[in-house]
Design a protein around this motif. Structure first.
Motif, PDB file in Angstrom:
ATOM      1  N   VAL A 106      48.114   6.761 -15.865  1.00  0.00           N
ATOM      2  CA  VAL A 106      47.169   6.380 -16.911  1.00  0.00           C
ATOM      3  C   VAL A 106      47.950   5.855 -18.103  1.00  0.00           C
ATOM      4  CG1 VAL A 106      45.507   8.121 -16.165  1.00  0.00           C
ATOM      5  CG2 VAL A 106      47.123   8.676 -17.978  1.00  0.00           C
TER       6      VAL A 106
ATOM      7  N   TYR B 236      41.161  16.938 -18.012  1.00  0.00           N
ATOM      8  CA  TYR B 236      40.757  16.279 -16.771  1.00  0.00           C
ATOM      9  C   TYR B 236      41.277  16.996 -15.532  1.00  0.00           C
ATOM     10  CZ  TYR B 236      39.386  12.424 -19.809  1.00  0.00           C
ATOM     11  OH  TYR B 236      38.790  11.671 -20.784  1.00  0.00           O
TER      12      TYR B 236
ATOM     13  N   PHE C  96      49.278  12.399 -13.335  1.00  0.00           N
ATOM     14  CA  PHE C  96      48.245  11.850 -14.224  1.00  0.00           C
ATOM     15  C   PHE C  96      48.881  11.017 -15.324  1.00  0.00           C
ATOM     16  CE2 PHE C  96      45.577  12.055 -17.970  1.00  0.00           C
ATOM     17  CZ  PHE C  96      44.320  11.766 -17.472  1.00  0.00           C
TER      18      PHE C  96
ATOM     19  N   GLN D  58      38.469   3.352 -17.943  1.00  0.00           N
ATOM     20  CA  GLN D  58      37.654   4.081 -16.993  1.00  0.00           C
ATOM     21  C   GLN D  58      38.160   3.881 -15.579  1.00  0.00           C
ATOM     22  OE1 GLN D  58      36.577   2.241 -19.477  1.00  0.00           O
ATOM     23  NE2 GLN D  58      34.588   2.904 -20.286  1.00  0.00           N
TER      24      GLN D  58
ATOM     25  N   LEU E  50      40.865   6.354 -14.658  1.00  0.00           N
ATOM     26  CA  LEU E  50      40.358   7.667 -14.271  1.00  0.00           C
ATOM     27  C   LEU E  50      39.730   7.628 -12.887  1.00  0.00           C
ATOM     28  CD1 LEU E  50      38.748   8.904 -17.612  1.00  0.00           C
ATOM     29  CD2 LEU E  50      40.943   9.544 -16.623  1.00  0.00           C
TER      30      LEU E  50
END
Length: 514
Positions: A394, A406, A390, A243, A246
């Motif tokens: 991640v 996303y 991204f 989490q 993100l």
């Protein structure tokens, strides 16, 4: 000469065999994609012009709101469909979507009912669920079908073969002419999408089963992203929960809200500007825009694969790619603003300002060509840069979620924000562009884009390369320590083996002496 010609012919045969793969499923899917492309470019892509002719009062404002809501719904539906396609089944989605399109095309809506048009936009967004974004993935699956071991698949070759079929589906759009009359266009749309549904229904009998890739169970792949994955966490993220990864992307996503506002403005008002000029070739411009978008996306990927970049270098390059897209997001509305100023001057000279419908400005729409070209490059650079950014920040288990779920959320928010902005500035819009002050609205969008660009420069400081440099230094130190330890272990093993050999020789000597 004959040897050279035979070598060239063999080389060409090899290239054709590498890039072309003929399968029944591929032909049927390419046909369905062609039908969707025809409807998208010749009907759905220019719906703003239909809405302006459908409403008798406040036409520009209502059409802009409808188009912006439609774009936001499309993004949400596509993300939802991609996430849950494993549960619904891709073929069911492909067959269901043409049925929804036919329902929209055959529906006779009163020209004054805004709510029914809003419901029609919901149907169009639902019809996009089985469009090219889903069909491309299914086409790739059909081209790799027959391989028992998925590890032996040449994915680069498979993607090249898929791109050949997609190119054919894009080129063949021009062979299906549509009438300028909207009632005839909707009938043609219904026929084309009906044909797509029939092809989808028939072709399912010779479809191959999909490979169990990592996107097979999409619902599990996406929403199990919050599990711990310590092995794939980047070294600059000490947090154990994904989490936090993100959350770290939120500042970058915030810069794409205004970017979505700019793209939504382009989808609405650039089309209306082109339609208000005489002559206009909107479909060709939309095809050129998407071609430039694909080219910019391809060049970004090719550059990143060609250069072997370190972590800090890749982080910097990705920010520069996104920065170029953000700069273009400022240039596009500013150029549209200047084009609208010149168009309004021409309309004043022709005395068209007081007239309500049907009058076009005698101004070549080729002045819109550079603007629409920059629009395509802007989307290609920014979205590919965001997807790579991204994936870089991640864990690997979440990479499939970025480009399809996303990263589309801020774009959808920007599309809906565009509808709010149009409603707020309702006083600037009349029944036609000649009665509106679109130049003031585009000026406001340009100012917002400038502010967003400044915000982007500030946000990039959150992803500093200093941390990457320290990470690389730590990694190099760890690698050096590991190499030193390996050398020490090897030397110690050699010493122990030599000592054991000496001991054996000594024992043998003692035995012989006895």
């Amino acid at each position: 000469m004959e040897n050279d010609f035979s070598k060239w012919r063999e080389r060409m045969k090899g290239q054709v065999k590498y890039y072309v793969c003929f399968r029944k499923a591929a032909v049927s899917l390419a046909g369905v994609i062609l039908c969707y492309n025809v409807v998208d470019y010749k009907v759905v892509g220019v719906l703003a012009t239909y809405f302006t002719h459908a409403f008798h009062h406040d036409a520009i404002h209502k059409s802009a709101v409808l188009v912006n809501v439609l774009m936001g719904l499309q993004v949400v539906v596509l993300a939802f469909t991609w996430a849950y396609s494993g549960s619904f089944g891709i073929r069911k989605i492909i067959i269901f979507s043409p049925a929804v399109y036919v329902l929209f095309s055959s529906n006779r809506i009163p020209k004054t009912n805004f709510v029914l048009y809003l419901f029609a936009c919901v149907l169009i967004a639902a019809g996009k669920a089985g469009g090219p974004s889903i069909l491309k993935r299914d086409l790739l699956d059909q081209l790799i079908a027959g391989h028992e071991n998925i590890g032996q698949i040449d994915w680069k070759q498979a993607r090249c073969r898929r791109n050949v079929w997609l190119f054919l589906a894009g080129v063949l759009i021009f062979i299906i002419p549509f009438d300028e009359n909207w009632s005839t266009m909707f009938v043609n749309c219904m026929c084309v999408i009906g044909a797509a549904g029939f092809i989808s229904l028939v072709s399912r009998w010779f479809f191959h089963h999909r490979h169990p890739t990592r996107t097979e169970n999409n619902i599990k792949a996406h929403f199990n992203c919050f599990k711990k994955d310590r092995e794939t966490l980047p070294p600059d993220h000490p947090a154990e929960q994904e989490q936090l990864l993100l959350i770290r992307m939120i500042p970058m996503w915030s810069t794409f809200i205004v970017f979505g506002l700019v793209t939504s403005t382009a989808d609405t008002f650039f089309i209306l500007q082109d339609d208000s000029m005489k002559p206009h070739v909107t479909t060709i411009f939309l095809l050129a825009k998407d071609a430039l978008k694909v080219a910019a996306d391809f060049l970004c990927g090719w550059f990143l694969e060609l250069r072997r970049l370190s972590r800090s270098e890749k982080n910097f390059v990705l920010k520069m790619i996104i920065c170029l897209g953000m700069v273009l997001s400022v240039i596009c509305p500013s150029l549209a603003w200047q084009v609208e100023v010149q168009r309004l001057k021409k309309a004043h000279e022709m005395g068209l300002v007081g007239k309500r419908k049907g009058e076009k400005v005698l101004m070549s729409d080729w002045c819109m060509a550079p603007l629409i070209g920059l629009w395509g490059v802007m989307e290609g650079l920014s979205m590919r840069g965001l997807d790579e950014f991204f994936n870089y920040h991640v864990s690997k288990s979440m990479e499939d979620c970025g480009s399809e779920i996303y990263n589309k959320i801020p774009i959808a928010i920007g599309n809906l924000l565009s509808a709010v902005c149009v409603s707020t500035c309702k006083r600037w819009f009349g029944d036609t562009l000649n009665q509106s002050r679109l130049d003031k609205y585009l000026q406001m969008i340009t100012v917002l884009a400038w502010i967003n660009l400044c915000w982007f420069f500030f946000v990039t400081t959150f992803y500093s390369t200093k941390a990457e440099d320290s990470v690389e230094l730590q990694e190099s130190e760890v690698e050096t320590e590991l190499e030193e330890s390996e050398v020490e272990i090897e030397s110690q093993v050699e010493i122990e083996s030599e000592e054991s050999e000496v001991e054996i020789i000594r024992e043998n000597y003692v035995y012989l002496q006895r």
